[in-house]
Design an enzyme around this catalytic site. Structure first.
Site, PDB file in Angstrom:
ATOM      1  N   ASP A   1       2.863   8.983 -28.145  1.00 34.09           N
ATOM      2  CA  ASP A   1       2.527   7.618 -28.569  1.00 34.09           C
ATOM      3  C   ASP A   1       1.178   7.621 -29.305  1.00 34.09           C
ATOM      4  OD1 ASP A   1       2.491   4.799 -28.703  1.00 34.09           O
ATOM      5  OD2 ASP A   1       3.532   4.629 -26.805  1.00 34.09           O
TER       6      ASP A   1
ATOM      7  N   ASP B   1       6.829   2.148 -34.841  1.00 30.07           N
ATOM      8  CA  ASP B   1       6.642   1.011 -33.946  1.00 30.07           C
ATOM      9  C   ASP B   1       5.867  -0.060 -34.725  1.00 30.07           C
ATOM     10  OD1 ASP B   1       6.564  -0.497 -31.665  1.00 30.07           O
ATOM     11  OD2 ASP B   1       5.275   0.850 -30.531  1.00 30.07           O
TER      12      ASP B   1
ATOM     13  N   ARG C   1      11.423  -0.222 -34.142  1.00 29.39           N
ATOM     14  CA  ARG C   1      11.490  -1.396 -33.272  1.00 29.39           C
ATOM     15  C   ARG C   1      11.954  -2.621 -34.060  1.00 29.39           C
ATOM     16  NH1 ARG C   1       6.299  -3.198 -29.859  1.00 29.39           N
ATOM     17  NH2 ARG C   1       5.701  -4.175 -31.825  1.00 29.39           N
TER      18      ARG C   1
ATOM     19  N   ASP D   1       9.460  -3.724 -25.838  1.00 29.80           N
ATOM     20  CA  ASP D   1       8.624  -3.594 -24.649  1.00 29.80           C
ATOM     21  C   ASP D   1       9.188  -4.409 -23.488  1.00 29.80           C
ATOM     22  OD1 ASP D   1       7.206  -2.058 -26.328  1.00 29.80           O
ATOM     23  OD2 ASP D   1       5.578  -3.482 -26.637  1.00 29.80           O
TER      24      ASP D   1
ATOM     25  N   HIS E   1      10.476   5.521 -21.045  1.00 27.91           N
ATOM     26  CA  HIS E   1       9.175   5.222 -21.653  1.00 27.91           C
ATOM     27  C   HIS E   1       8.384   4.383 -20.667  1.00 27.91           C
ATOM     28  CE1 HIS E   1       6.112   4.617 -24.530  1.00 27.91           C
ATOM     29  NE2 HIS E   1       6.503   3.469 -25.028  1.00 27.91           N
TER      30      HIS E   1
END
Lengths: 530, 933
Positions: free
Chosen positions: B420, B533, B592, B608, B666
């Protein structure tokens, strides 16, 4: 697809340097060789079924326990044995056979995958022996150090214990001394108090007499002043010249009012004036003195003070303009005050105060005071000594109460701190106290946890230390640190990491965890099979 | 990740701006607009159904071979619109409406359609003053254009399939000059806030007007003002679907599979947003938007594709919504006159009306119709169907190494480990933190030695930093999005002050793609892939945490292109990955944000989520909805991103995720570590077991992705797709199909002791894949469960190839033999497919290097035949075992290969009727037949 029911001829030598040949199916450890007899039906090791021997290592899983395929990847739960001559033998899951990755240092797991494996067993063995040798040396030396530590701790423990005992004995004496001194102090304080009170009372009386005298003098002076014609009487008209005595405050002192002040008489002599004086003395202005100004209120100080900026306003410009506004208002206030009463300087009545200062104690009283003060000082000193003694005892007792390991070998870490500097931070471990982190280039220290407990596995809890309840994390837990202890000659923090957010891991070497080396074995190869 | 850790932002001093982020675990709804707070939505929604002011001017009708054009006039303001009608190949109709003479061009979304859709001739059947009847060619289908008011009806025989503007909600706000610059303009222009304004509103003058005007030329939400230099530009159109009670699609929403009516609440919103800690079961917008809705009943499946990339709201109402089951039954018994009907209304802020009506009639037809417009799912590398281990963040190379070793120590397979944002040097993507990742190639080589791979994150916000190569190049090439004043647009994101490259610019995309070359992206290797992302785009200090609508992408406003920005980011990234290998290797890119067409570029995940049971549940309808509109490669963060899952939730999530297309665990930075072995040996074993099940089924997953790539059929699909006439399946979203042949009912309740699964298909049978027990279809089956249970069933009549030798990564299993699971139907029939290629290159496409075989069991013979005779690919994989479920015991089994016959050993389990053929041994690419005698 190829048939893989191969038999292996394993030829190698380790310590003796002479080749030994032992035939058995691929992947079978020597200890299980007897179950795999060539050309006899094979019974799965769990006994579940018996199959022809040509189905052993034929790349099809027949046995539920995977025992018919020790040398292929056919069974999901099988395991493959590599001899790894020169290094240590091991089992790998049979899924790692021919998967293109060299797992066995002797390359035997990759016999049909095209992976180019090199036999690294000798090199690994050599390295391992080196490491083990080094480890053994460290352990040996570390253990010697540990014994010293244990000795020292024992000695220290005894010393501290006897010190505590001594101190407790001393404390008893101190206790007594404090009590004795308290009595002395109290005994000395009683006469001191009485003498002081006497002195004070005498002074009060004296003050009253003086004040009376002063008043009389003032009255006489006033009489003389009022008695303009010096006829020995103060008349109504003479009194009227002092307009400030006007009882109804209308600005004029009429005849009737003046007569009233004189008790209805037209005039009074000095002795009668004594009864008039109390009524007028507060207002009376002496003609010889300038008029006493009315007391002036000074503007309150705080108004002029700058506004303290408690807000963390991001826009300083706004603050400035606000302040200016306030200042303007302040000035307005000021002007209003000016209108009411011009500021004047107040003259303190210094002379009077001087008159009223208490005279020094007489010698006897002073002697009593000095004696009492000495008794107080002595008492306080003794009491302080007692408190210090208490603290010391408590500290030593606290130290004695810590679990410093089965042989108190961790005692030496107490009151010590160890640091490790990384690229960003300085980490600090103070065993049995706290762990902290400080940015290398300025910034405040963060508490990573205070001493919690030993938290190693059940068989040896002294391998891990847990420090808890450090500074809280944003949206997270309080910081905590686990310290992993390994045997080493030196006492050093060797690494830190933060595997989970706000949960730190610190590696720490100390001789205190070195185990007694077993003299029997420095080499791992004693049980190596051939 | 949307969360902001204030600690980590340090000197960025964003505290004031982001106080709203510190709230407890729930979305702060106040940060996002309701329809009422979005001026155009409020305006449009204020229009009520009624007489439409639009009239078709039949005399303007022009018909060419492929296109019919016709002018419409708004009788209130006399503005002319141009209607274009196309009949498209594959039973589709395209309806376009634009201004006849707009003041300046209105935005038409490029790059979504894979090509200009091929048309078929239209012909006029009849025409009079009231309208025109056109033939749509197939099956008696006609398109009726009514003139006054304007309305379109698509008929098949006597039935209306779908009507447009039947409720008179067509509204097209034409471009106009601002009143300040046009002193002469009369009041009519101003008060006509929506062109379709009706008479009663015309009368309502005065006070109301000023307020509405605010929203026309300027709009403020919270502290953000949207200057609207073009004024009102919104569009709206209604669709009526007679006979339809079930509509699906229009992702992304955290809601049930079947769309709900929106009466009394907000419409479903499509506006790509970085929603912090999103709430479940509501129509709020999320990270991606696909403006495609499917309508389904027992007779027909249709689709509506609203090609518009601006902020869009979708209202749904239904005449049966309020009725109880009993009420409906009563209607049925009494032969109630009212036919069920669903009405849908689309509202977009700008652009034009461009609608594709996909007429099915079967679900698979709609999938291929939509695929013919926007393309199909990218065919991913086989490894990307394995298990992905992710965390924000794996701290350093040492951490990566120890996690990698952890998998081997615990004998758990995995293919990808992910890095990440913390891996980059100061959030400068394409770089590595010099302290934590000093030797990226060494790390990647270490993974490659284990035949494993890595993904690093590359987000589209670029740190404004004159020492950063990427920033400097974008600046010098002038590739940044501009603000309304023409300067580079800047906003806050992870690195602090950031610029946003204009991905709508093809030159920018080409440059971006070139940055993935091995010599540009230093430290990258062929086993490093990418994660995009924050590409909504997320702008921490922007309105609704995204870009200002008046920012400029060339001549277009962000308002026009918002929903397609994320698609372009993934498109350019995937292109870069393809290019770095000279076009040989397939890319793998996770995104995303997404839009219609995003399926062509990789995988999507649901953003998320949180470690909560409801979030586990919602992962099913969320991925099902995406699958229906083309995005097959979908998954949710296993374990939940925010918060710490209990061991039970984590295990259940692995069990669910292992049976969803994209399988990645994740976790948020602030959570405790949760690698699969950290919850005690029992839970480790449960997780290991389910990951192994996933790997055993990789051949099936791969084949389904191939099928999705070829046909657009979803991989993970609702039951109704395969059982379109079974109304009991229409609302099921707690279980799903993988392909046609596996039915999965994950356990998503805490402490569950049993689940009830609906097994569809009257006369069909289903086999429990673990016990091989047979169950009849068309029943609700109660299944007692323990923590190790994952209710999965194989359809009787199917053949599924598996690789039961699970190894530590998918690459290690490349040459392993197959086991065929033949599940017989009651008629002792089964069929399936086997697809094999190299697993990672485009050679399957460019050189036809693949094996595609049909497997059929009929008449007691199992036969493998070639579906692609001109293909060439050699495999060393062979068939090690065949399990035939529901078989009877044969006396003898013969294998015929190349004319040679050999006998095959077998075992028969009488209790479960399972016949196991032992080691037939033929090559997986060969022609062969197994005969049961």
């Amino acid at each position: 697809m190829t048939c893989l029911h191969l038999l292996l001829t394993l030829g190698f030598a380790v310590s003796l340097g002479t080749p030994v040949e032992i035939q058995r199916p691929r992947g079978v450890p020597l200890t299980k060789k007897q179950f795999y007899e060539e050309n006899k039906p094979f019974t799965c090791l769990d006994g579940s079924r018996t199959i022809p021997f040509d189905r052993v290592n034929d790349d099809y899983c027949d046995c539920k326990d995977g025992s018919d395929e020790p040398g292929t990847a056919a069974c999901p739960n099988g395991s493959f044995h590599c001899t790894n001559a020169g290094y240590r033998p091991m089992f790998i899951p049979s899924s790692r056979i021919n998967d293109g990755i060299c797992d066995c240092c002797d390359t035997t797991d990759e016999y049909n995958s095209g992976a180019k494996c090199e036999n690294t067993c000798k090199e690994l063995g050599r390295k391992e022996r080196e490491v083990l040798h080094k480890m053994a040396e460290i352990t040996k030396e570390g253990f010697l150090l540990k014994r010293q530590l244990i000795e020292e701790a024992k000695k220290g423990h005894q010393e501290k214990q006897s010190k505590v005992t001594d101190m407790q004995e001393n404390k008893k004496q101190l206790d007594e001394k404090v009590e004795a001194l308290r009595t002395v102090k109290e005994t000395a304080e009683q006469p001191e108090k009485e003498a002081k009170e006497r002195h004070l009372k005498a002074w009060e009386e004296q003050k009253a007499a003086i004040r009376l005298e002063k008043d009389k003098a003032k009255m006489a002076e006033a009489f003389l002043e009022l008695d303009d014609d010096a006829d020995g009487f103060v008349s109504v008209s003479e009194l009227q010249s002092h307009a400030e005595l006007d009882p109804d405050a209308d600005g004029t002192l009429t005849e009737i009012e003046a007569q009233g002040l004189l008790g209805g008489a037209e005039q009074v002599d000095t002795s009668t004036f004594e009864s008039v004086w109390p009524k007028i003395k507060d207002k009376y202005h002496s003609e010889s003195q300038p008029e006493e100004p009315a007391p002036v209120e000074t503007p309150p100080d705080e108004v002029k003070e700058p506004v303290v900026d408690n807000d963390s306003e991001p826009y300083p410009e706004d603050d400035i303009s606000e302040e200016e506004d306030e200042d303007d208002e302040d000035e307005d206030d000021y002007h209003e005050d000016d209108d009411k009463a011009p500021p004047t300087v107040k003259t303190p009545e210094k002379s009077d105060e001087d008159d009223e200062a208490m005279p020094p104690y007489d010698a006897d009283t002073q002697a009593l005071i000095d004696a009492a003060q000495k008794a107080r000082d002595d008492f306080e000193e003794a009491e302080k000594a007692l408190r210090e003694m208490d603290d010391q005892i408590r500290n030593i007792e606290k130290e004695l109460s810590f679990d410093f390991g089965p042989d108190a070998e961790f005692t030496y870490l107490y009151n010590q701190c160890y640091e490790l500097t990384t690229s960003e931070y300085i980490y600090r471990l103070c065993p049995f106290n706290r762990v902290s982190q400080k940015p290398k280039f300025g910034g405040s220290e963060t508490n990573l946890g205070t001493w919690g407990s030993w938290s190693g596995p059940e068989n040896n809890k002294y391998l891990l230390m847990k420090y808890e309840h450090g500074t809280g994390c944003w949206q997270g837990p309080n910081r905590s640190t686990t310290v992993k202890l390994t045997c080493g000659k030196e006492t050093v923090v060797t690494s830190t990491s933060e595997p989970s957010r706000c949960e730190y891991l610190m590696e720490f070497t100390t001789p205190a965890v070195c185990q007694e080396p077993s003299n029997a074995d420095l080499s791992p190869h004693d049980h190596e099979e051939l | 990740m949307a969360v902001i850790s204030i600690e980590r932002m340090g000197l960025l001093s964003v505290v004031c701006v982001f106080l709203f982020f510190t709230s407890a675990f729930a979305v702060d709804r106040g940060n996002f607009k309701t329809c009422d707070q979005s001026a155009f939505c409020k305006r449009q929604r204020a229009l009520k159904p009624g007489q439409s002011p639009y009239r078709a001017l039949l005399e303007t009708l022009e018909l060419s071979d492929s296109r019919l054009t016709l002018q419409l006039i708004n009788d209130n303001n006399k503005v002319h619109l141009l209607l274009e009608l196309y009949r498209l190949q594959g039973n589709m109709t395209r309806v376009k409406i634009n201004e006849l003479k707009p003041l300046k061009p209105r935005f038409e979304v490029p790059d979504v359609l894979i090509s200009e859709p091929p048309t078929e001739p239209l012909s006029v059947l009849s025409k009079d003053d009231n309208g025109v009847v056109l033939s749509l060619g197939v099956e008696n289908q006609r398109l009726i254009v009514s003139a006054r008011p304007f309305r379109l009806d698509i008929m098949e025989g006597p039935e209306v399939l779908l009507s447009l503007n039947s409720r008179g909600l067509l509204a097209f706000e034409h471009l106009r000059l601002h009143k300040d610059t046009q002193a002469q303009t009369d009041g009519a222009e101003v008060k006509e806030s929506v062109d379709g304004d009706q008479q009663q509103e015309e009368k309502d003058e005065g006070g109301e007007r000023d307020k509405e005007e605010d929203g026309l030329w300027e709009e403020t939400f919270k502290s953000h003002t949207d200057t609207k230099p073009n004024g009102p530009t919104s569009i709206s159109l209604d669709f009526s679907l007679p006979g339809v009670e079930h509509v699906y699609g229009i992702p992304e929403h955290a809601d049930d599979l079947k769309l709900k009516t929106t009466d009394g609440g907000d419409p479903y919103r499509l506006y790509n947003l970085d929603v912090f800690q999103y709430e479940l079961y509501n129509p709020m917008a999320l990270y991606g938007s696909i403006p495609v809705m499917l309508a389904h009943n027992t007779q027909r499946t249709m689709g509506i594709f609203w090609l518009n990339a601006a902020e869009t709201w979708v209202d749904i109402s239904s005449n049966t919504a309020g009725k109880t089951v009993f009420g409906k039954m009563l209607d049925f018994v009494q032969g109630s006159s009212e036919k069920p009907q669903t009405d849908v209304r689309w509202i977009s802020e700008s652009g034009i009306i461009d609608v594709f009506i996909m007429l099915g009639p079967k679900p698979s037809d709609v999938f291929s119709q939509y695929a013919s417009l926007t393309g199909t799912q990218a065919f991913p590398p086989l490894a990307s169907l394995g298990y992905h281990q992710c965390r924000w963040n794996y701290n350093d190379q040492e951490d990566v190494k120890s996690v990698d070793q952890g998998f081997d120590q615990h004998d758990i397979p995995y293919d990808f480990i992910w890095l990440d944002i913390e891996h980059a040097d100061g959030k400068r993507y394409f770089t590595w933190d010099p302290h934590k990742f000093p030797q990226p190639k060494e790390m990647l080589q270490g993974l490659m030695d284990k035949r494993r791979k890595m993904v690093s994150i590359v987000d589209p916000h670029i740190r404004v930093d004159s020492g950063y190569k990427i920033h400097n190049e974008i600046t010098s090439k002038d590739f940044y999005v501009k603000n309304k004043d023409g300067r580079n647009y800047e906003g806050w994101c992870w690195p602090g002050n950031s610029g946003y490259p204009d991905f709508t610019n093809p030159e920018m995309r080409a440059w971006w793609a070139s940055m993935f070359a091995y010599d540009q992206y230093e430290g990258s290797m062929e086993n490093l892939f990418t994660w995009n992302d924050m590409n909504e785009p997320s702008v921490f200090n922007g309105p609704e945490v995204t870009m200002h609508k008046d920012a400029l992408h060339g001549k277009w406003e962000h308002r026009d292109i918002h929903n397609i920005y994320g698609l372009y980011v993934q498109m350019a990234t995937a292109e870069g990955q393809t290019q770095r290998s000279g076009g040989v290797e397939r890319p793998f890119v996770l995104t995303r944000a997404f839009f219609a067409g995003s399926q062509r570029y990789g995988a999507v995940w649901t953003g998320d989520n949180a470690a909560e049971w409801d979030h586990l549940k919602i992962s099913i309808p969320m991925c099902l909805s995406l699958g229906l509109v083309g995005v097959s490669f979908c998954g949710a963060d296993v374990g939940g991103f925010f918060k710490n899952p209990s061991a039970e939730l984590l295990v259940r999530w692995y069990q669910t995720g292992a049976y969803q297309p994209f399988f990645r665990a994740h976790a948020h930075l602030d959570t405790t570590r949760r690698e699969p072995w950290l919850f005690g040996p029992e839970n480790t074993a449960l997780i290991r077991e389910v990951i192994r099940q996933r790997y055993a089924l990789l051949p099936y997953w791969y084949q389904l992705l191939y099928q999705a790539h070829k046909t657009g059929t979803p991989v993970m699909r609702p039951l109704w797709v395969d059982y379109p006439k079974d109304t009991a399946t229409f609302t099921v979203d707690d279980e799903f199909l993988i392909g046609s042949d596996l039915l999965v009912h994950p356990v998503t309740e805490e402490g569950s002791r049993g689940v009830t699964a609906y097994l569809p298909g009257a006369g069909e049978v289903w086999y429990d894949v673990h016990t091989f027990q047979k169950h009849n279809g068309a029943q609700n089956l109660y299944i007692p469960v323990t923590l190790s249970s994952i209710p999965v069933f194989q359809r009787g009549g199917s053949i599924i190839p598996r690789k039961d030798r699970v190894r530590r990564s998918s690459a290690c299993m490349e040459n392993d033999p197959y086991t065929l699971y033949v599940a017989l139907s009651p008629k002792k029939f089964a069929k399936g497919e086997l697809y094999i290629d190299d697993g990672h290159s485009f050679n399957y496409d460019t050189k036809k290097e693949f094996i595609h075989r049909s497997l059929t069991f009929a008449n007691n013979a199992l036969t493998s035949s070639n579906l692609c005779p001109d293909c060439n690919f050699l495999t060393s994989s062979w068939i090690e075992k065949v399990l035939i479920l529901g078989a009877s015991k044969p006396s003898k089994v013969l294998l015929k290969v190349d004319g040679k016959e050999t006998t095959v050993d077998f075992e028969f389990d009488t209790s479960m009727s399972v016949l196991t053929l032992r080691k037939p041994g033929m090559n997986a690419g060969a022609d062969w037949t197994l005969l049961l005698q």
